[in-house]
Design an enzyme around this catalytic site. Sequence first.
Site, PDB file in Angstrom:
ATOM      1  N   ASP A   1     -51.945   9.512 -20.657  1.00 52.69           N
ATOM      2  CA  ASP A   1     -50.927  10.047 -19.759  1.00 52.69           C
ATOM      3  C   ASP A   1     -51.109  11.541 -19.498  1.00 52.69           C
ATOM      4  O   ASP A   1     -50.734  12.055 -18.442  1.00 52.69           O
ATOM      5  CB  ASP A   1     -49.536   9.789 -20.357  1.00 52.69           C
ATOM      6  CG  ASP A   1     -48.481   9.635 -19.286  1.00 52.69           C
ATOM      7  OD1 ASP A   1     -48.110  10.661 -18.698  1.00 52.69           O
ATOM      8  OD2 ASP A   1     -48.051   8.506 -19.012  1.00 52.69           O
TER       9      ASP A   1
ATOM     10  N   SER B   1     -50.050  -2.587 -16.048  1.00 51.86           N
ATOM     11  CA  SER B   1     -50.464  -1.694 -17.133  1.00 51.86           C
ATOM     12  C   SER B   1     -49.746  -0.357 -17.012  1.00 51.86           C
ATOM     13  O   SER B   1     -49.216   0.001 -15.958  1.00 51.86           O
ATOM     14  CB  SER B   1     -51.976  -1.468 -17.103  1.00 51.86           C
ATOM     15  OG  SER B   1     -52.330  -0.722 -15.959  1.00 51.86           O
ATOM     16  N   HIS B   2     -49.780   0.376 -18.099  1.00 53.42           N
ATOM     17  CA  HIS B   2     -49.076   1.655 -18.154  1.00 53.42           C
ATOM     18  C   HIS B   2     -49.538   2.587 -17.045  1.00 53.42           C
ATOM     19  O   HIS B   2     -48.720   3.180 -16.336  1.00 53.42           O
ATOM     20  CB  HIS B   2     -49.313   2.302 -19.527  1.00 53.42           C
ATOM     21  CG  HIS B   2     -48.694   3.658 -19.650  1.00 53.42           C
ATOM     22  ND1 HIS B   2     -47.386   3.834 -20.037  1.00 53.42           N
ATOM     23  CD2 HIS B   2     -49.185   4.897 -19.400  1.00 53.42           C
ATOM     24  CE1 HIS B   2     -47.113   5.128 -20.046  1.00 53.42           C
ATOM     25  NE2 HIS B   2     -48.182   5.789 -19.669  1.00 53.42           N
ATOM     26  N   MET B   3     -50.832   2.747 -16.893  1.00 56.41           N
ATOM     27  CA  MET B   3     -51.345   3.708 -15.922  1.00 56.41           C
ATOM     28  C   MET B   3     -51.057   3.269 -14.488  1.00 56.41           C
ATOM     29  O   MET B   3     -50.889   4.103 -13.601  1.00 56.41           O
ATOM     30  CB  MET B   3     -52.849   3.934 -16.129  1.00 56.41           C
ATOM     31  CG  MET B   3     -53.190   4.550 -17.475  1.00 56.41           C
ATOM     32  SD  MET B   3     -52.324   6.107 -17.785  1.00 56.41           S
ATOM     33  CE  MET B   3     -53.670   7.269 -17.642  1.00 56.41           C
TER      34      MET B   3
END
Length: 779
Positions: A717, A736-738
């Site tokens: 991040d 997904s997180h990104m």
Amino acid sequence: MAELKFKTKAQNLKNLQTKLKKAKVLPLVLTSLEELISNEDKVLQDIQTLKANRLIIRSSSLSEDSMKNSNAGAFLSLANIKADSKDELLKALYEVANSMPSKSDEILVQPMLENITLCGVGFSVDKDNFSPYFCLQYDENGSNSSITDGSSKSAKTYYHYRNYLEFKDIRLQKIIELIKELEVLYDCHFLDVEFAFAIQDDKEELFCLQVRPLVMHEKNNLFHSLPKEALYRFYKRFESLKESRSRVLGDKAIFGVMPDWNPAEIIGLRPKRLAFSLYKEIITDNIWAYQRDNYGYRDLRSHPLIHSFLGIPYVDVRLSFNSFIPKKLDENIAQKLVNFYLDKLNKNHELHDKIEFNIVYSCYDFNSSKKLEELLNHGFNENEIKRLEFSLLELTNKIINPRSGFYLKDIQKAYKLKERYDGIINSNFSLIDKIYWLIEECKRYGTLPFAGVARAAFVAMQLLNSLVEIDFITKEEKDDFLNSLNTVSKNLSKQTNHLNFHNKDQFLKDFGHLRAGTYNILSPRYDEDFELYFDADQKDSKVYLQDKAFVFSKEKTRALNALLKEHGLEINACEFFDFLKQAIEGRELVKFEFTRLLSKAIVYIEELGKYYDIEKEDLAHLDIKSILNLYSSLYSINPKEQFIEEINRNKKEYELTQAIKLPSLLCNADEIFSFYNHSIIPNFITQKSITAFTAKENDKDLEGKIVLIYAADPGYDYLFTKNIAGLITCYGGANSHMAIRASELGMPAVIGVGEENFEKYLKAKKINIECESEQIFCL
């Protein structure tokens, strides 16, 4: 003894003309700039003996195709030269000659191969680590260069274990037999061969267009690291896993590296033992199933979700599909549904990282009735579909309930983690005891609630997205809502936006436990290598953050209340948005808190290694269970000896893991020995376009660049604070997180491009991303 020795490209082909049995070599003429200058007419006369309409003129320099340097593509080759045009022919000859360093360097002239049916490049081993696979990449579009110049839009990649003698495609068998013959002729197992099939005299013939040795300098050689016995054991295990287990429905076994808890993204395709065993211990062996059961899905406790196939993490996809079936759904309908999911994935491999979006029905949403209509074409009747729809609605109401929803209790559990954390690290426990209790409390108050809140957050996103699908809100309104959320990662971005030496200590107190590879002991924490991640002298970053409240008009709120009632969702508009906010923010909060305990456990493992004089690089190969067992078991053998013995064994095993090649989706046992790499559909974030220079994650200067990282791991991040222009990840799905962060920040990104494309983008200096048309161009 080798019959032939490697020389120049031209000499190699000339020598093969009389030796090669498994393929043909086109007629050729050799010349040089020296000969052209001294006797141009003779060169032209020699070329006419080829009796060709069109020619290909290729460089054949001494500095190409050697054992030390291939210089592939360094010098000029010109195709489709008219043989009857003296001016065009001479111009091409001189251009190729002048592209090479020496006047004596050879120029290779051959007829252009026509009526090509298949053309490509084959390696006798993996080109990067020499693992024992024939690696073929080819195209069937009639071009003779689409693979080598990277222009192919329909290239196929095929891997075949060297000691496997069964073939399904006769042409691929012939290519591999050609490569084997060349290995014998040159007494060399490490070859790069260009080949083509073409129609000549109404018959398809195989041609060898080029052969050269693979450059081995400073590469890991795993040629002997994958014994066939290991693959045959794997084959037997896969066959046994086809048999359905207790409470598991479905007729077919499928395993994948990206569905569900997505190990390829979180721990990588080839994790070392510590990272892999930690992931299994705290989530995928037991925790995952407990929470699916708690949230209203089928009870699959005691079933591990992820299997280690010779060190590569594979999700049991059949099991995963079962875990998304409402527990109250009729068993016969459930069986049909699982088989439908399996069949759909088997026919659409590109959906393997999007199963929750494009395959399974895991909750009710505002567009469910329309989505479920596809089942009418797959053997379901309207009554069965209605029963499924009702089951999903009942399950969804249970999850989103503003008073008794499980996610509320799970979020509250996470608040106990800080107290548990402090109690353990401030205790007088031994290192082994501290590691044990950090992991145990991490599971009980961290990953168990996280698995639940993550499910609730998925339901939240599904409901929100479906409001866009039915045109109740616009995509911009959806993005405005997401941007209004106060997530951990947004707070991290704000903090790093104003990071300096004065507030560095407080920043590290809050966020220092994060690391790019959450489970990887070799990935430093923010507080262990601050300079790797951040620049305290940086000017305020232009982070794509807009802090504004999300406002829904009274009229729209009334309409949403009516919509919720119409769909039987037992929640009002205000409660609905509270659920979305709490679930989406809660997912990040719980993950942030549980990683504090996990990260500290990894720190203590490193300290334990120092105590026993074991390097961190070696500890990465130690199974976490070997440490946890020592909490309640005392052995006569010293723990150091025990650890070192296991580390050495696991290191050896890891060589095999590095050598093995397997498809991302394993559907049939014979794919263990030979398979095609199926195309992957990446996830494009935003509708923007961007052109910028590329950078890798560890490069110092990232500002204004498109950054390429392997996994879409939350630990990356910090990249969003570096004023980067865009992002490309090798692994990672739409959820997904990104992907979520890039969407929140309005940053153009491409998530999950796959290994082959990622390697290509790594080599590009500049890239153009066109998110709207979903295209990536290497400039």
